[in-house]
Write a protein that holds these residues in place. Structure first.
Motif, mmCIF file in Angstrom:
data_model
loop_
_atom_site.group_PDB
_atom_site.id
_atom_site.type_symbol
_atom_site.label_atom_id
_atom_site.label_comp_id
_atom_site.label_asym_id
_atom_site.label_seq_id
_atom_site.Cartn_x
_atom_site.Cartn_y
_atom_site.Cartn_z
ATOM 1 N N UNK A 166 0.856 -1.211 0.130
ATOM 2 C CA UNK A 166 0.010 0.144 -0.125
ATOM 3 C C UNK A 166 0.645 1.081 0.026
ATOM 4 N N UNK A 167 0.674 2.240 -0.850
ATOM 5 C CA UNK A 167 1.263 3.444 -0.807
ATOM 6 C C UNK A 167 0.547 4.448 -1.458
ATOM 7 N N UNK A 168 1.322 5.604 -1.615
ATOM 8 C CA UNK A 168 0.549 6.911 -2.060
ATOM 9 C C UNK A 168 0.815 6.920 -3.751
ATOM 10 N N UNK A 169 -0.168 7.066 -4.394
ATOM 11 C CA UNK A 169 0.383 7.402 -5.950
ATOM 12 C C UNK A 169 -0.542 6.565 -6.864
ATOM 13 N N UNK A 170 -0.381 6.607 -8.209
ATOM 14 C CA UNK A 170 -1.309 5.807 -8.976
ATOM 15 C C UNK A 170 -0.488 4.463 -9.138
ATOM 16 N N UNK A 171 -1.142 3.479 -10.169
ATOM 17 C CA UNK A 171 -0.200 2.186 -10.293
ATOM 18 C C UNK A 171 1.061 2.327 -10.799
ATOM 19 N N UNK A 172 1.337 3.271 -11.788
ATOM 20 C CA UNK A 172 2.703 3.451 -12.262
ATOM 21 C C UNK A 172 3.547 3.606 -11.116
ATOM 22 N N UNK A 231 0.300 -16.185 -9.712
ATOM 23 C CA UNK A 231 -0.763 -16.707 -10.326
ATOM 24 C C UNK A 231 -1.774 -15.729 -10.403
ATOM 25 N N UNK A 232 -1.849 -14.846 -9.267
ATOM 26 C CA UNK A 232 -3.137 -14.006 -9.296
ATOM 27 C C UNK A 232 -2.961 -12.756 -8.497
ATOM 28 N N UNK A 233 -3.561 -11.836 -8.647
ATOM 29 C CA UNK A 233 -3.465 -10.385 -7.811
ATOM 30 C C UNK A 233 -4.563 -9.583 -8.008
ATOM 31 N N UNK A 234 -4.873 -8.662 -6.888
ATOM 32 C CA UNK A 234 -5.874 -7.688 -7.136
ATOM 33 C C UNK A 234 -5.198 -6.407 -6.827
ATOM 34 N N UNK A 235 -5.708 -5.098 -7.165
ATOM 35 C CA UNK A 235 -5.212 -3.777 -7.277
ATOM 36 C C UNK A 235 -6.538 -2.894 -7.096
ATOM 37 N N UNK A 236 -6.075 -1.711 -6.356
ATOM 38 C CA UNK A 236 -7.193 -0.698 -6.194
ATOM 39 C C UNK A 236 -6.566 0.635 -6.047
ATOM 40 N N UNK A 291 -5.965 2.637 2.714
ATOM 41 C CA UNK A 291 -6.428 2.284 1.236
ATOM 42 C C UNK A 291 -6.437 0.924 1.419
ATOM 43 N N UNK A 292 -6.906 0.463 0.159
ATOM 44 C CA UNK A 292 -7.214 -1.046 -0.067
ATOM 45 C C UNK A 292 -5.986 -1.671 -0.600
ATOM 46 N N UNK A 293 -5.547 -2.994 -0.527
ATOM 47 C CA UNK A 293 -6.407 -4.153 -0.099
ATOM 48 C C UNK A 293 -6.417 -4.163 1.467
ATOM 49 N N UNK A 294 -7.652 -4.650 1.936
ATOM 50 C CA UNK A 294 -7.711 -4.845 3.168
ATOM 51 C C UNK A 294 -7.782 -6.432 3.566
ATOM 52 N N UNK A 295 -7.037 -6.780 4.764
ATOM 53 C CA UNK A 295 -6.778 -8.206 5.142
ATOM 54 C C UNK A 295 -7.630 -8.257 6.514
#
Lengths: 655, 197
Positions: free
Chosen positions: B18-24, B38-43, B57-61
């Motif tokens: 988790x951090x501040x900024x866009x995907x890039x 094999x898999x992942x999620x983003x937000x 921010x997300x993801x939450x666990x």
């Protein structure tokens, strides 16, 4: 055919180009669309636009006349508010396809998402595939054709229009009923399908509005009502007003509807006072020239701001709730006082636009009267989320006031009990609002400020969202604010006072560092320049007056606005009653009242030694009641109440 | 420094960033592109309350339950009621963010022996409000969508992959230049995909 490559241009640049090609009558092909939002928004020329791929949200939105063809899929809000023209989508469409259309023909060869055709008024949405949840939700008119299956709650809350389904109907929405399909009507549908070359050999089922919900068969008995303001004079329980209330409800079997806002005593600006003794000031007819009152609103994102001569605006009130004459005199008065008017719900009339120097155009959830042409001639665009009188609820305009002219402007059938939805079809969260604001800016080439109208509910959260979402300014309306018609209990008990609202707004902005950045215009029971000065001292950039302005223009506060027989011709559409309203005279009255407010505001600022009205601050104020002190965190100083009890004599002011 | 550090997650095979900024921006710092899995999620979160802070921010666990993460679009309106119930059963919430509830709710169901698919089915009825969310566990990935279909979700599937996003423009990044055959999951539905071992 001109070609535009969206991998090389931004959508904003592309839309400018598309409009220019449109003006030249040249068709356009858009390549590499990459499912971007707002493609073609704001186009009002009858050219063909071919999108070679998928489009994102609001493709062909806010347009009039063009023919769009999209090769693949589209996202939400396809053809939003399209007046005329056509859109053909070869793939699937997301939610709210053809939302609020006013005559366009929209054809989707694949499937359509939920709430298709929401609040559409005229035109046709045809889906060759399947429709999803709540197809035709809150339709006002037009046709929705589904050749595949339709999901649950088809035709939910539709007021007018027709839905045709060939496949399975999941379930009917409330107030929707299946009915017989006449041969002629069936032929018309097939002719439409032929025109768009959609092969169809099946049978259609027809669904229309049953007409059982939200009808008011019983009117209140005709007696002279005890004013709602008299309720808390004596006992809080079984006083004369409460007895009358119960007697009436026993006859009509429903809640009572009335106009105006909260009538019972609640904390207000009168519960705070200026520290400085303003009782014995000399009257200075020239004081207005000694204080800078000019206020600029809406330049936060590079649009042309509203440059007002003073921080007092006219609050939004609709043509529908008010007569055309009343709206006209407000427009004239706003021009004479060099400030702004607001269309309120229900659209812009030519007369209003001609008279008002600055006109803010309001967009409500039903999109009644909303269209791209008026957007382009407005000085401000305002997204209405709610109003102080009834935050969180939609609106009602009783059938008596839905005249043919109003129906025409709003795009609905005449004579219906008009319900305005409480929620926008395409704004279901802060993130959606960002895209909606963007769509409006795209449609008007970023020229015009976009503001938000908020009723005071959870102000702290809402103001933070408004700040983050990129509005130019906020119009914040406390529960003392009025409306043309709402349930009495809602007016009295839903929302928070104007005083609380401005304090919460300032606290919220302080939290996010936005105090200077997001101007707040406060309204809801602002009755004079003293209230205006206090509001500004608390942090408002400006105030707006609605009720005060119409009282200046003749209103007698009988609170029967909803009936439609306003004896002074303000809250009526009946020509006999409206005839009584003298536009030039009332325009002058409203203008004079606004000038009085200007004088009071300048006098108070000048008395404090300020050369600029926005120098008024919290440091100049005290609270007169424990409630006001708790709400505003101003010092509690009940000894100042003595000043309040002096009358205003000649040029002396009591504050 | 130890007082400032906040625990983001503990897991055996799940990494949460988790951090501040866009995907890039996140990719540049953490090398997400290089990730082998094999898999992942983003937000990406639009922060409307005070700070733009990574811990909100997300993801939450779910604290104490390893290897589950969710990302969510929408508002859970019965958050406090559901949270109190879960807290009474011993679960800890790290934030006041309503999305965190989804992770804890699902972790609770899984702990009680439910399959992920079934947990998602019950979540659609138990959670009130608007939601489109994605969940990722060690072996599975899934989505759930509320009955009102208020928050967008679009899906693309072929023999090799399943990709879900809020808008089609995000999915187009997988196959630049191609128009994908996507579809929108109906309201009140959920589904899961399992990792092939």
């Amino acid at each position: 055919m001109a070609k535009i490559d969206l991998s090389a241009l931004s959508v904003t640049e592309a839309n400018e180009l598309i409009r220019r090609y449109g003006a030249g009558g040249e068709d356009v092909e858009v390549v590499n669309p990459d499912a971007k939002h707002h493609i073609g928004v704001g186009l009002t020329e009858p050219i063909t636009v071919r999108v070679r791929g998928s489009a994102g949200y609001f493709c062909a939105g806010l347009t009039d006349g063009p023919r769009f063809e999209i090769d693949n899929n589209v996202g939400w809000g396809l053809a939003d508010n399209m007046l005329q023209g056509s859109v053909v989508v070869h793939g699937n469409a997301g939610a709210i396809a053809a939302v609020a259309i006013r005559g366009a023909e929209v054809v989707v060869h694949g499937n359509i998402g939920s709430r298709a055709g929401q609040v559409m008024k005229e035109g046709t949405l045809c889906c060759a595939g399947n429709a999803n949840f709540m197809a035709g939700y809150m339709m006002y008119g037009g046709r929705l054709i589904v050749l595949g299956d339709a999901g649950e709650q088809v035709g939910q809350d539709m007021t007018g229009g027709t839905i045709y389904v060939a496949g399975r109907i999941g379930s009917l929405g409330s107030d929707a009923v299946q009915t017989d399909l006449a041969g002629e009507e069936d032929d018309e549908i097939r002719a439409f399908l032929d025109r768009y070359q959609i092969p169809f050999k099946g049978r259609l089922q027809k669904i229309v509005n049953e007409g059982k919900k939200l009808r008011y068969p019983r009117n209140e008995p005709r007696v002279r009502a005890i004013p709602f303001f008299a309720a808390s004079g004596d006992s809080a329980y079984w006083n004369a007003k409460v007895q009358e209330d119960i007697h009436v409800k026993a006859q009509i079997g429903r809640y009572r509807i009335r106009g105006y806002g909260a009538a019972r005593p609640i904390p207000h600006l009168s519960d705070i006072a200026f520290k400085r003794d303003l009782r014995n000031l000399p009257a200075d007819p020239d004081v207005v020239s000694k204080v800078e009152l000019r206020t600029s609103l809406g330049g936060r994102f590079g649009a042309k701001p509203l440059d007002l001569s003073m921080p007092i605006m006219i609050a939004p009130m609709s043509f529908g709730a008010l007569s055309k004459s009343a709206k006209l005199s407000l427009a004239i008065a706003s021009r004479l006082s060099d400030t702004s008017e607001n269309t309120g719900e229900g659209g812009m009339t030519d007369e209003q636009r001609a008279e008002a120097k600055r006109l803010i155009y309001q967009c409500l959830a039903g999109r009644l009267g909303w269209n791209i042409h008026d957007m382009k001639r407005a000085d401000g665009l305002e997204i209405y989320i709610s109003q102080g009188a009834k935050p969180g609820l939609g609106g009602q305009l009783m059938a008596k006031k839905v005249t043919p002219e109003i129906a025409r402007i709003r795009g609905i059938p005449a004579g219906i009990d008009l319900r305005s939805p409480s929620r926008h079809p395409d704004v279901l969260g802060a993130d959606d609002l960002v895209i909606k604001i963007e769509e409006f800016r795209e449609a008007t080439a970023y020229r015009v400020p976009v503001s938000v109208k908020l009723g005071a509910g959870r102000v702290k959260d809402d103001i933070k969202i408004a700040y983050k979402d990129g509005f130019d300014f906020v119009e914040l309306d406390g529960m003392q604010g009025s409306t043309g018609a709402a349930g009495n209990e809602v007016l009295e008990f839903v929302g928070i006072p104007t005083l609380s609202a401005i304090q919460e707004a300032m606290d919220a902005l302080a939290d996010v560092g936005g105090v200077e950045a997001l101007p707040v215009v406060l309204m809801g029971g602002i009755k004079d320049g003293v209230d205006a000065a206090k509001a500004i001292a608390l942090g408002a950039r400006a105030v707006a007056v609605g009720t005060a302005a119409i009282i200046a223009g003749g209103c007698i506060s009988c609170l029967q606005c909803h009936v439609g027989h306003c004896v002074v011709g303000i809250a009526t559409q009946d020509p006999e009653h409206e005839r009584r309203y003298n536009v030039p005279a009332e325009a002058q009255n409203i203008h004079r009242f606004l000038e009085c407010m200007r004088w009071q505001l300048a006098s108070i600022a000048h008395a404090h030694g300020y050369g600029e009205v926005h120098q008024l601050s919290r440091d100049d104020l005290v609270a007169l009641t424990p409630e006001a002190a708790a709400i505003t965190r101003l010092p509690y100083a009940p000894e100042y109440r003595q000043q309040q009890d002096n009358d205003q004599v000649g040029g002396k002011i009591s504050a | 420094m130890e007082r400032e550090a906040k625990l983001s997650s503990i897991g055996e095979s799940l990494d949460i960033i988790k951090d501040v900024g866009g995907a890039h921006d996140v990719d540049e710092i953490y090398g997400v592109e290089m990730f082998h899995g094999t898999h992942g999620i983003g937000h990406v979160r639009l922060a409307t309350e005070s700070d733009v802070a990574p811990d909100a921010s997300h993801p939450f666990w779910a604290t104490g339950f390893a290897d589950i993460a969710i990302v969510h679009n929408g508002q859970i309106t019965n958050y406090w009621k559901m949270r109190r119930r879960l807290e009474k059963r011993g679960y800890r919430f790290n934030t006041d963010n309503d999305s965190e509830l989804i992770a804890v709710y699902l972790a609770d169901k899984l702990k009680m022996g439910s399959t992920l698919k079934h947990a998602l089915e019950t979540s659609i009825d138990d959670l009130d409000g608007t939601f489109s969310f994605l969940v990722s566990t060690k072996d599975e990935i899934g989505y759930a969508k509320d009955h009102l279909a208020a928050k967008p979700m679009i899906k693309f599937e072929n023999d090799e992959l399943i990709a879900i996003a809020s808008e089609e423009v995000s999915l187009n990044r997988l196959f630049p230049g191609q128009a994908l055959n996507t579809n929108e999951p109906p309201p009140g539905t959920c589904d899961t995909w399992q990792r092939l071992t």
